[in-house]
Design an enzyme around this catalytic site. Structure first.
Site, PDB file in Angstrom:
ATOM      1  N   ARG A 174      -4.469 -36.754 -15.664  1.00 16.11           N
ATOM      2  CA  ARG A 174      -4.720 -37.525 -16.878  1.00 16.11           C
ATOM      3  C   ARG A 174      -3.152 -37.931 -17.338  1.00 16.11           C
ATOM      4  O   ARG A 174      -2.245 -37.050 -17.246  1.00 16.11           O
ATOM      5  CB  ARG A 174      -5.431 -36.843 -18.152  1.00 16.11           C
ATOM      6  CG  ARG A 174      -4.737 -35.547 -18.370  1.00 16.11           C
ATOM      7  CD  ARG A 174      -5.614 -34.753 -19.207  1.00 16.11           C
ATOM      8  NE  ARG A 174      -5.076 -33.530 -19.981  1.00 16.11           N
ATOM      9  CZ  ARG A 174      -4.278 -33.504 -21.026  1.00 16.11           C
ATOM     10  NH1 ARG A 174      -4.162 -34.659 -21.611  1.00 16.11           N
ATOM     11  NH2 ARG A 174      -3.652 -32.437 -21.187  1.00 16.11           N
ATOM     12  N   ARG A 178      -0.749 -41.846 -26.735  1.00 14.38           N
ATOM     13  CA  ARG A 178      -0.791 -41.523 -28.398  1.00 14.38           C
ATOM     14  C   ARG A 178      -0.462 -42.907 -29.244  1.00 14.38           C
ATOM     15  O   ARG A 178       0.532 -43.412 -29.037  1.00 14.38           O
ATOM     16  CB  ARG A 178       0.361 -40.599 -28.735  1.00 14.38           C
ATOM     17  CG  ARG A 178       0.289 -39.997 -29.982  1.00 14.38           C
ATOM     18  CD  ARG A 178       1.555 -38.879 -30.065  1.00 14.38           C
ATOM     19  NE  ARG A 178       1.444 -37.638 -29.386  1.00 14.38           N
ATOM     20  CZ  ARG A 178       2.119 -36.678 -29.033  1.00 14.38           C
ATOM     21  NH1 ARG A 178       3.516 -37.167 -29.551  1.00 14.38           N
ATOM     22  NH2 ARG A 178       2.060 -35.583 -28.553  1.00 14.38           N
ATOM     23  N   ARG A 251       8.553 -26.389  -5.214  1.00  9.30           N
ATOM     24  CA  ARG A 251       9.841 -27.273  -5.540  1.00  9.30           C
ATOM     25  C   ARG A 251      10.926 -26.527  -6.234  1.00  9.30           C
ATOM     26  O   ARG A 251      10.496 -25.503  -6.889  1.00  9.30           O
ATOM     27  CB  ARG A 251       9.298 -28.375  -6.152  1.00  9.30           C
ATOM     28  CG  ARG A 251       8.281 -29.635  -5.511  1.00  9.30           C
ATOM     29  CD  ARG A 251       9.170 -30.215  -4.285  1.00  9.30           C
ATOM     30  NE  ARG A 251       9.992 -31.335  -5.056  1.00  9.30           N
ATOM     31  CZ  ARG A 251      11.208 -31.775  -4.182  1.00  9.30           C
ATOM     32  NH1 ARG A 251      11.313 -31.540  -2.919  1.00  9.30           N
ATOM     33  NH2 ARG A 251      11.855 -32.631  -4.774  1.00  9.30           N
ATOM     34  N   ARG A 282      17.049 -35.699 -14.765  1.00 11.26           N
ATOM     35  CA  ARG A 282      17.241 -35.828 -16.339  1.00 11.26           C
ATOM     36  C   ARG A 282      18.539 -35.254 -16.764  1.00 11.26           C
ATOM     37  O   ARG A 282      19.206 -34.513 -15.644  1.00 11.26           O
ATOM     38  CB  ARG A 282      16.211 -35.158 -16.909  1.00 11.26           C
ATOM     39  CG  ARG A 282      15.743 -33.578 -16.760  1.00 11.26           C
ATOM     40  CD  ARG A 282      14.699 -33.193 -17.511  1.00 11.26           C
ATOM     41  NE  ARG A 282      14.254 -31.605 -17.170  1.00 11.26           N
ATOM     42  CZ  ARG A 282      13.509 -30.956 -17.876  1.00 11.26           C
ATOM     43  NH1 ARG A 282      12.875 -31.743 -19.031  1.00 11.26           N
ATOM     44  NH2 ARG A 282      13.273 -29.916 -17.421  1.00 11.26           N
ATOM     45  N   GLU A 302      20.116 -32.455 -13.750  1.00  8.09           N
ATOM     46  CA  GLU A 302      18.932 -31.920 -12.856  1.00  8.09           C
ATOM     47  C   GLU A 302      18.640 -32.455 -11.673  1.00  8.09           C
ATOM     48  O   GLU A 302      18.015 -33.693 -11.733  1.00  8.09           O
ATOM     49  CB  GLU A 302      17.520 -31.442 -13.963  1.00  8.09           C
ATOM     50  CG  GLU A 302      16.591 -30.616 -13.385  1.00  8.09           C
ATOM     51  CD  GLU A 302      15.654 -30.457 -14.403  1.00  8.09           C
ATOM     52  OE1 GLU A 302      14.354 -30.636 -14.061  1.00  8.09           O
ATOM     53  OE2 GLU A 302      15.924 -29.823 -15.371  1.00  8.09           O
ATOM     54  N   TYR A 350       1.783 -23.033 -12.262  1.00  6.94           N
ATOM     55  CA  TYR A 350       2.591 -23.402 -13.454  1.00  6.94           C
ATOM     56  C   TYR A 350       2.463 -22.698 -14.750  1.00  6.94           C
ATOM     57  O   TYR A 350       1.175 -23.038 -15.127  1.00  6.94           O
ATOM     58  CB  TYR A 350       2.965 -24.992 -13.414  1.00  6.94           C
ATOM     59  CG  TYR A 350       3.889 -25.148 -14.387  1.00  6.94           C
ATOM     60  CD1 TYR A 350       5.266 -24.980 -14.144  1.00  6.94           C
ATOM     61  CD2 TYR A 350       3.738 -25.813 -15.851  1.00  6.94           C
ATOM     62  CE1 TYR A 350       6.407 -25.481 -14.890  1.00  6.94           C
ATOM     63  CE2 TYR A 350       4.463 -26.091 -16.492  1.00  6.94           C
ATOM     64  CZ  TYR A 350       5.817 -25.865 -16.091  1.00  6.94           C
ATOM     65  OH  TYR A 350       6.979 -26.346 -17.121  1.00  6.94           O
ATOM     66  N   ASP A 352       3.546 -22.430 -18.703  1.00  2.65           N
ATOM     67  CA  ASP A 352       4.398 -22.420 -19.913  1.00  2.65           C
ATOM     68  C   ASP A 352       4.728 -20.902 -20.427  1.00  2.65           C
ATOM     69  O   ASP A 352       3.705 -20.154 -20.255  1.00  2.65           O
ATOM     70  CB  ASP A 352       3.770 -23.344 -21.198  1.00  2.65           C
ATOM     71  CG  ASP A 352       3.776 -24.716 -20.826  1.00  2.65           C
ATOM     72  OD1 ASP A 352       4.785 -25.371 -20.015  1.00  2.65           O
ATOM     73  OD2 ASP A 352       3.064 -25.502 -21.235  1.00  2.65           O
TER      74      ASP A 352
END
Length: 373
Positions: A174, A178, A251, A282, A302, A350, A352
């Protein structure tokens, strides 16, 4: 029976290990924390460079909806009111992220949510009936040609080192839209950066706990296992088992740091480069995380790369092959009686930062619940 020197040996001084060490120490256990790096804080490590706290392993913005987790971290650091509002640079154009009314206005000059929705439907209708077999098809079905070409295609190719046509569609199940003029990347109630950097937070979190840095658990496993009644291991699960079933894939990233003698390089903490004119994905300008007023600045470019043996593993490649391999290691880990596994590398997912802390809470609650002392 011989008494071991420690109740718990905790391998890894990142969030999972440090949170477990704090909770268990405060509950009366004797803990030793070891880490093979020369510093605490894992990938959250920040280094003060001429007054600027540099995120050495990439941008870390703390965000959560969980009040318990927010209150916990605020015991060990004061957080500022930083709001993550990255921008994307495509050729000579600037776009706001995440995809919101500002982005749609920049792309199509639309001014209302109704106009934006109509434009997106116009762009996606031709893909409506396809069943995506790769990332490119999935993205086109979700967002249409303009957003895909300008903000996803080249960025994804750089990020994964593969053409989006060669990547599985599940990577972007997805892509949220917004339909408000809101550039806040996260919807979470709580967000910020520790004032003084993450390393300061970890120093407080690990206060009065014995820590050995530059210490490789794997190279002297039997010795370290013999030191404690129980082990909490936060390293790579395949490495713990000597790659018995094969190596899990990741990665990795490389950062090129630069000190520049100007006050303000890019006007934002994070700028994504979404075309293929640059190899980096970035640029991070670290002073903006803490609203710095220094006369100089520090930036990090990066560069994503294939993970090799001595690289830092960042992103697990959770495709079918690797997930099947992980399940084999997990089955073996679940049979251990005195060794517990947790965190990003041990769980091969992964996470957070707030999710790592939540996972550490769960493990500690389980330990304390079954405490027979």
């Amino acid at each position: 029976m011989d008494m071991k020197k420690y109740d718990f040996l905790i391998v890894g001084a990142g969030f999972f290990g440090a949170v477990c060490a704090r909770i268990l120490t405060d509950s009366g256990y004797n803990c030793l924390v070891i880490d093979k790096r020369k510093h605490i804080a894992g990938n959250c490590y920040t280094e003060n460079i001429n007054g600027i706290n540099v995120h050495k392993y990439g941008a870390h913005i703390f965000h959560t909806n969980d009040e318990k987790i927010w209150n916990f971290v605020n015991k060990y650091a004061e957080f500022n009111r930083y709001t993550n509002s990255p921008i994307a640079k495509y050729k000579d154009q600037i776009y706001n992220l995440p995809f919101n009314m500002n982005t749609f206005h920049q792309l199509w000059n639309v001014k209302t949510p109704k106009e934006a929705i109509e434009k997106i439907e116009e762009q996606t209708i031709k893909y409506k009936n396809i069943t995506p077999t790769n990332l490119e098809e999935q993205a086109l079905k979700l967002v249409g040609d303009d957003i895909y070409e300008k903000l996803i295609k080249s960025y994804t190719k750089k990020q994964w080192g593969r053409d989006p046509k060669q990547l599985p569609p599940f990577i972007i199940k997805r892509l949220p839209f917004r339909f408000t003029f809101d550039n806040n990347y996260f919807n979470d109630k709580y967000q910020g950066i520790p004032i003084g950097g993450y390393t300061k937070l970890f120093e407080n979190l690990l206060k009065n706990i014995e820590i050995n840095l530059n210490t490789d658990f794997i190279k002297n496993k039997d010795h370290y296992i013999g030191l404690a009644e129980k082990i909490i291991y936060t390293g790579a699960i395949d490495e713990f088992y000597d790659y018995e079933f094969g190596k899990l894939e990741y990665r990795s990233l490389m950062f090129v740091e630069e000190k520049i003698n100007i006050e303000n390089f890019q006007g934002n903490a994070v700028v994504n480069y979404t075309d293929d004119s640059e190899r980096y994905t970035r640029i991070i300008e670290h002073k903006h995380f803490e609203f710095g007023q220094q006369k100089h600045t520090v930036i990090s470019k990066e560069y994503p790369k294939e993970w090799e043996e001595n690289d830092t593993p960042y992103y697990p490649i959770n495709d079918e092959k690797n997930n099947t391999l992980f399940k084999m290691y997990k089955l073996k880990a679940d049979q251990e009686t005195n060794i517990m596994f947790g965190g990003r590398l041990s769980e091969y997912r992964y996470y957070d930062m707030h999710q790592v802390i939540g996972s550490a809470f769960t493990l500690c609650n389980k330990i304390l619940k079954h405490d027979n002392r």
